[in-house]
Scaffold this active site. Structure first.
Site, PDB file in Angstrom:
ATOM      1  N   HIS A 254      12.475   5.938  25.606  1.00 54.43           N
ATOM      2  CA  HIS A 254      11.939   4.889  26.474  1.00 54.43           C
ATOM      3  C   HIS A 254      12.798   3.628  26.424  1.00 54.43           C
ATOM      4  CE1 HIS A 254       7.630   6.751  26.661  1.00 54.43           C
ATOM      5  NE2 HIS A 254       8.500   7.341  27.450  1.00 54.43           N
ATOM      6  N   HIS A 386      13.933  14.649  34.844  1.00 54.58           N
ATOM      7  CA  HIS A 386      14.934  13.878  34.106  1.00 54.58           C
ATOM      8  C   HIS A 386      16.331  14.478  34.277  1.00 54.58           C
ATOM      9  CE1 HIS A 386      12.166  11.183  32.001  1.00 54.58           C
ATOM     10  NE2 HIS A 386      11.370  12.217  31.842  1.00 54.58           N
TER      11      HIS A 386
END
Length: 416
Positions: A254, A386
């Site tokens: 993150h 992703h």
């Protein structure tokens, strides 16, 4: 403020990236669930019908195959349209509005009936990409998704998001989280690009201000969990640190994802961008590398660390490497500094050696600390989001967002 346009100096060629994107999209060609929406895929790309239909997976499927449609990849439009139809029917709460987190094969809510900001942010992202890709029903989906988000998840007074509600929107969950905040920023940038409504970019900037403050206060390790007043909770889930959505400690991936998003925001706002975005992006990136990359005797990013930077969960998640690749590309594009190009090349080499599954398709979603395939947190290969983005983001400017950027690039972007 002018964006640096220095080209990437190393790493895979654009031809390789295009081929990898096509290979990934081919893996998910069976994703449509018979109940509607997108299925969780197993290691070979077959639908795992023992698992529910998830809104976040279905939304990401609309997004990824909407991008595939814009790239001209055969079959992408029909897959994206089927997933979008699942959002409009199977996963939508026809009685109270919004979307369930998941439904079972009989289309009954699975795992509770509450409504999450995380899911709804992805529905907005799906709707925005679908509009750019001109999918049937896209305009209606985006209009409903943005309306629900504004009414229930956006706190105008605080400039923050509300993480969750019960089914009928009577009681808000006291938890507040940075994961939903992060994906709200991503969705807001995309929605603003598609609709032309600058309020969405302004909201994204307000959310990013929280991250700038947190990064500075915590030496680049972002707290993820908060109380209803946004007081930091550094101890949440210490007893189950590998939670896939609310892990204990700092989540290395993150930090990398926020590093990239801050640069997208800066590029989107131009001269109106708030101060500190580039500095914070660099701080988050450097902290993630120092704490997370190759810190325990083997290459790869650990999943989480404690608040002193010591590894907690040492599994290697595919999405963390993908976000590292994309963040390095973004910082190199923005600054021209060679150190980011070097990391970009290094992490693609790691992904190619350890994550890219040339035998069964897609990427291994989880590896153990010795880089062997494992499935303790993420069994199967449910998510292309992703990895596909890692093949596209390095080849596009920092703004506008992916779907709008592909549409704007048009024939100048290599078509698959």
């Amino acid at each position: 403020m002018s964006e640096q346009t220095t080209s990437r100096q190393s790493g895979p060629t654009d031809e390789w990236l295009a081929a990898e994107c096509r290979r990934l999209l081919g893996f998910g060609r069976r994703v449509t669930h018979p109940a509607g929406g997108a299925a969780w895929l197993d290691d070979d790309g077959a639908p795992d019908l023992s698992r529910p239909v998830h809104t976040w997976i279905t939304s990401r499927t609309v997004h990824v195959y909407g991008l595939g449609s814009l790239l001209g990849v055969e079959g992408s439009s029909s897959i994206a349209t089927a997933a979008l139809h699942g959002l409009a029917t199977t996963l939508r709460d026809a009685d109270h509005g919004g979307w369930f987190g998941a439904v079972d094969a009989d289309r009954a809510p699975s795992g509770g009936t509450g409504k999450s900001c995380y899911d709804h942010a992805f529905v907005m992202l799906a709707g925005s990409t679908a509009v750019v890709a001109a999918l049937p029903g896209a305009e209606d989906l985006l209009a409903e998704a943005t309306h629900v988000f504004e009414e229930h998840f956006w706190d105008e007074a605080l400039g923050r998001v509300v993480d969750g509600w019960d089914r009928d929107w009577e009681h808000a969950d006291p938890y507040r989280g940075l994961n939903a905040t992060m994906h709200s920023v991503e969705a807001m940038l995309a929605v603003g690009d598609v609709t032309g409504e600058v309020v969405w970019h302004d909201r994204a900037a307000r959310l990013a201000g929280l991250v700038v403050d947190l990064a500075g206060a915590h030496d680049g390790r972002l707290p993820e969990h908060f109380g209803p007043d946004w007081s930091v909770d550094l101890e949440l889930n210490r007893d189950r640190p590998d939670d896939p959505f609310k892990p204990f400690g700092a989540t290395v991936g993150h930090g990398l994802e926020w590093s990239r998003l801050l640069l997208h925001l800066e590029a989107s706002l131009g001269e109106a961008a708030p101060p500190g975005l580039l500095d914070t992006s660099s701080l988050l990136f450097d902290r993630a590398v120092a704490d997370g990359w190759h810190v325990d005797g083997a290459p790869g990013f650990v999943y989480t660390t404690d608040w002193d930077g010591a590894p907690v969960v040492r599994q290697r998640m595919h999405w963390v490497a993908a976000e590292g690749i994309s963040a390095a590309a973004a910082l190199h594009r923005r600054t021209g500094e060679s150190r980011y190009a070097e990391r970009y090349a290094e992490w693609w080499a790691y992904a190619a050696e350890h994550l890219v599954d040339t035998d069964r398709g897609s990427w291994h979603h989880e590896l153990d600390p010795a880089n062997r395939p494992q499935a303790s947190v993420w069994p199967g290969k449910p998510d292309l989001y992703h990895a596909v983005q890692a093949t596209l983001l390095p080849r596009l400017p920092l703004a506008p967002s992916l779907a709008s950027g592909l549409a704007l690039a048009g024939a100048s972007f290599e078509r698959l």
